[in-house]
Design a protein around this motif. Structure first.
Motif, PDB file in Angstrom:
ATOM      1  N   PHE A   4       0.700  -1.376  -0.111  1.00 33.86           N
ATOM      2  CA  PHE A   4       0.388   0.497   0.343  1.00 33.86           C
ATOM      3  C   PHE A   4       0.948   1.507   0.173  1.00 33.86           C
ATOM      4  O   PHE A   4       1.768   1.666   0.762  1.00 33.86           O
ATOM      5  CB  PHE A   4      -1.068   0.228   1.035  1.00 33.86           C
ATOM      6  CG  PHE A   4      -2.003  -1.193   1.676  1.00 33.86           C
ATOM      7  CD1 PHE A   4      -2.608  -1.403   0.790  1.00 33.86           C
ATOM      8  CD2 PHE A   4      -1.961  -1.804   2.824  1.00 33.86           C
ATOM      9  CE1 PHE A   4      -2.688  -2.350   0.534  1.00 33.86           C
ATOM     10  CE2 PHE A   4      -2.832  -2.703   3.305  1.00 33.86           C
ATOM     11  CZ  PHE A   4      -3.128  -3.582   2.247  1.00 33.86           C
ATOM     12  N   ASP A   5       0.622   2.290  -0.590  1.00 32.71           N
ATOM     13  CA  ASP A   5       1.305   3.162  -1.111  1.00 32.71           C
ATOM     14  C   ASP A   5       0.751   4.414  -0.719  1.00 32.71           C
ATOM     15  O   ASP A   5       1.065   5.483  -0.073  1.00 32.71           O
ATOM     16  CB  ASP A   5       1.746   3.321  -2.535  1.00 32.71           C
ATOM     17  CG  ASP A   5       2.149   3.050  -2.696  1.00 32.71           C
ATOM     18  OD1 ASP A   5       4.013   2.496  -1.992  1.00 32.71           O
ATOM     19  OD2 ASP A   5       2.725   3.329  -4.435  1.00 32.71           O
ATOM     20  N   GLU A   6      -0.528   4.357  -0.201  1.00 34.08           N
ATOM     21  CA  GLU A   6      -1.748   5.017   0.117  1.00 34.08           C
ATOM     22  C   GLU A   6      -3.501   4.156   0.877  1.00 34.08           C
ATOM     23  O   GLU A   6      -3.684   3.088   0.262  1.00 34.08           O
ATOM     24  CB  GLU A   6      -2.428   5.810  -0.657  1.00 34.08           C
ATOM     25  CG  GLU A   6      -1.304   7.060  -1.556  1.00 34.08           C
ATOM     26  CD  GLU A   6      -2.001   8.194  -3.065  1.00 34.08           C
ATOM     27  OE1 GLU A   6      -3.810   7.562  -3.041  1.00 34.08           O
ATOM     28  OE2 GLU A   6      -1.360   8.739  -2.907  1.00 34.08           O
ATOM     29  N   ILE A   7      -3.699   4.886   2.104  1.00 30.52           N
ATOM     30  CA  ILE A   7      -4.280   4.286   2.302  1.00 30.52           C
ATOM     31  C   ILE A   7      -5.485   5.380   2.576  1.00 30.52           C
ATOM     32  O   ILE A   7      -5.487   6.172   2.779  1.00 30.52           O
ATOM     33  CB  ILE A   7      -4.194   3.380   3.594  1.00 30.52           C
ATOM     34  CG1 ILE A   7      -3.291   2.262   2.944  1.00 30.52           C
ATOM     35  CG2 ILE A   7      -5.472   2.744   4.573  1.00 30.52           C
ATOM     36  CD1 ILE A   7      -2.266   1.878   4.992  1.00 30.52           C
ATOM     37  N   TRP A   8      -6.668   5.546   2.600  1.00 30.93           N
ATOM     38  CA  TRP A   8      -7.931   5.508   2.343  1.00 30.93           C
ATOM     39  C   TRP A   8      -9.215   5.472   2.382  1.00 30.93           C
ATOM     40  O   TRP A   8      -9.776   4.132   2.637  1.00 30.93           O
ATOM     41  CB  TRP A   8      -8.482   6.363   1.024  1.00 30.93           C
ATOM     42  CG  TRP A   8      -7.776   7.056   0.090  1.00 30.93           C
ATOM     43  CD1 TRP A   8      -6.213   6.607  -0.696  1.00 30.93           C
ATOM     44  CD2 TRP A   8      -7.030   8.671   0.463  1.00 30.93           C
ATOM     45  NE1 TRP A   8      -5.428   7.556  -0.752  1.00 30.93           N
ATOM     46  CE2 TRP A   8      -5.981   8.880  -0.351  1.00 30.93           C
ATOM     47  CE3 TRP A   8      -7.643   9.361   1.010  1.00 30.93           C
ATOM     48  CZ2 TRP A   8      -5.232  10.307  -0.354  1.00 30.93           C
ATOM     49  CZ3 TRP A   8      -7.290  10.470   1.094  1.00 30.93           C
ATOM     50  CH2 TRP A   8      -6.242  10.665   0.374  1.00 30.93           C
ATOM     51  N   LYS A  35      -6.589   3.899  -8.041  1.00 27.86           N
ATOM     52  CA  LYS A  35      -4.405   4.280  -8.448  1.00 27.86           C
ATOM     53  C   LYS A  35      -4.281   2.601  -8.013  1.00 27.86           C
ATOM     54  O   LYS A  35      -4.555   1.904  -6.688  1.00 27.86           O
ATOM     55  CB  LYS A  35      -4.109   5.210  -7.295  1.00 27.86           C
ATOM     56  CG  LYS A  35      -4.678   6.663  -7.674  1.00 27.86           C
ATOM     57  CD  LYS A  35      -3.952   7.549  -6.771  1.00 27.86           C
ATOM     58  CE  LYS A  35      -4.373   9.306  -6.505  1.00 27.86           C
ATOM     59  NZ  LYS A  35      -4.264   9.665  -6.096  1.00 27.86           N
ATOM     60  N   HIS A  37      -1.663   0.465  -5.452  1.00 24.33           N
ATOM     61  CA  HIS A  37      -1.342   0.056  -4.821  1.00 24.33           C
ATOM     62  C   HIS A  37      -1.228   1.221  -4.032  1.00 24.33           C
ATOM     63  O   HIS A  37      -1.520   1.768  -2.606  1.00 24.33           O
ATOM     64  CB  HIS A  37       0.476   0.741  -5.065  1.00 24.33           C
ATOM     65  CG  HIS A  37       1.180   0.062  -5.826  1.00 24.33           C
ATOM     66  ND1 HIS A  37       1.281  -1.505  -6.103  1.00 24.33           N
ATOM     67  CD2 HIS A  37       2.298   0.036  -6.983  1.00 24.33           C
ATOM     68  CE1 HIS A  37       1.697  -2.121  -6.370  1.00 24.33           C
ATOM     69  NE2 HIS A  37       2.075  -0.975  -7.444  1.00 24.33           N
ATOM     70  N   SER A  38      -2.727   1.024  -3.819  1.00 25.26           N
ATOM     71  CA  SER A  38      -3.633   2.144  -2.794  1.00 25.26           C
ATOM     72  C   SER A  38      -4.790   1.252  -2.558  1.00 25.26           C
ATOM     73  O   SER A  38      -5.381   0.137  -2.813  1.00 25.26           O
ATOM     74  CB  SER A  38      -4.704   2.902  -3.919  1.00 25.26           C
ATOM     75  OG  SER A  38      -3.579   4.190  -3.985  1.00 25.26           O
ATOM     76  N   TYR A  40      -8.790   1.136  -1.062  1.00 27.38           N
ATOM     77  CA  TYR A  40      -9.872   1.373  -0.003  1.00 27.38           C
ATOM     78  C   TYR A  40     -10.649   1.025   0.643  1.00 27.38           C
ATOM     79  O   TYR A  40     -11.476  -0.053   0.476  1.00 27.38           O
ATOM     80  CB  TYR A  40     -10.931   2.139  -1.460  1.00 27.38           C
ATOM     81  CG  TYR A  40      -9.751   3.463  -2.702  1.00 27.38           C
ATOM     82  CD1 TYR A  40      -9.412   4.083  -2.281  1.00 27.38           C
ATOM     83  CD2 TYR A  40      -8.388   2.181  -3.428  1.00 27.38           C
ATOM     84  CE1 TYR A  40      -8.462   4.916  -3.457  1.00 27.38           C
ATOM     85  CE2 TYR A  40      -7.812   2.989  -4.399  1.00 27.38           C
ATOM     86  CZ  TYR A  40      -8.273   4.520  -4.285  1.00 27.38           C
ATOM     87  OH  TYR A  40      -6.891   4.815  -5.268  1.00 27.38           O
ATOM     88  N   VAL A  54      -8.718  -3.496  -2.495  1.00 23.62           N
ATOM     89  CA  VAL A  54      -6.824  -2.878  -3.244  1.00 23.62           C
ATOM     90  C   VAL A  54      -6.760  -3.128  -4.814  1.00 23.62           C
ATOM     91  O   VAL A  54      -7.226  -3.661  -4.568  1.00 23.62           O
ATOM     92  CB  VAL A  54      -5.889  -3.504  -2.263  1.00 23.62           C
ATOM     93  CG1 VAL A  54      -4.687  -3.477  -2.861  1.00 23.62           C
ATOM     94  CG2 VAL A  54      -6.439  -3.876  -0.767  1.00 23.62           C
ATOM     95  N   ALA A  84      -7.645  10.254   4.875  1.00 19.51           N
ATOM     96  CA  ALA A  84      -6.186   9.682   4.578  1.00 19.51           C
ATOM     97  C   ALA A  84      -5.964   8.677   5.677  1.00 19.51           C
ATOM     98  O   ALA A  84      -5.442   9.524   6.984  1.00 19.51           O
ATOM     99  CB  ALA A  84      -4.874  10.612   3.820  1.00 19.51           C
TER     100      ALA A  84
END
Length: 111
Positions: A4-8, A35, A37-38, A40, A54, A84
Motif C-alpha cells: 500500500f502506498d496510500e490508504i483511504w 490508483k 498500490h492503494s 480503499y 486494493v 487518509a
C-alpha cells in the motif's frame, strides 16, 4: 506481495453485499479513481463490518472483516468524504482500536 502506498477511508457507509465491481464503482465515485498500490476502506452503517478494495497494479482484491462485538472506530462525515490513513492507523483500525489517536511514535495515548 500486496503493498500500500496510500490508504483511504470513505466516511459514508457502503452496503456490505457489494462485490468487487460495485466496490470499484464506489471507489471511483468517492475517490475519483482507483490508483495502483492503494487501499480503499468502507464500513457498513452499524460499523461492525469493513470491506477493503486494493488495486495491486494488476487487478483488484476485495477483503472483508467483521467484528463480532463492538464496532470499528470509523471516520465521520464532518471529516470529509474521505480520510487518509497511515499503515499504523490501519493496523489499529482493523483490530478495533481508536486509529485517529495513534501518534507518530505508534503509541495510543487516549481512549
Amino acid at each position: 506481495m500486496i503493498q500500500f502506498d496510500e490508504i483511504w477511508m470513505a466516511t459514508e457507509p457502503m452496503d456490505m453485499r457489494a462485490g468487487p465491481d460495485t466496490a470499484l464503482a464506489r471507489v471511483v465515485q468517492v475517490f475519483g479513481e482507483a490508483k495502483p498500490h492503494s487501499a480503499y476502506l468502507f464500513a457498513n452503517k452499524r460499523g461492525n463490518r469493513m470491506k477493503v478494495l486494493v488495486h495491486d497494479g494488476f487487478g483488484l482484491w476485495l477483503a472483508a472483516r467483521r467484528l463480532h462485538q463492538g464496532s470499528f472506530v470509523w471516520g465521520k462525515p464532518w471529516q470529509g468524504e474521505r480520510v487518509a490513513l497511515t499503515a499504523e492507523q490501519l493496523q489499529a483500525l482493523v483490530i478495533g482500536l481508536p486509529w485517529h489517536q495513534v501518534g507518530r511514535d505508534h503509541r495510543i495515548a487516549l481512549l
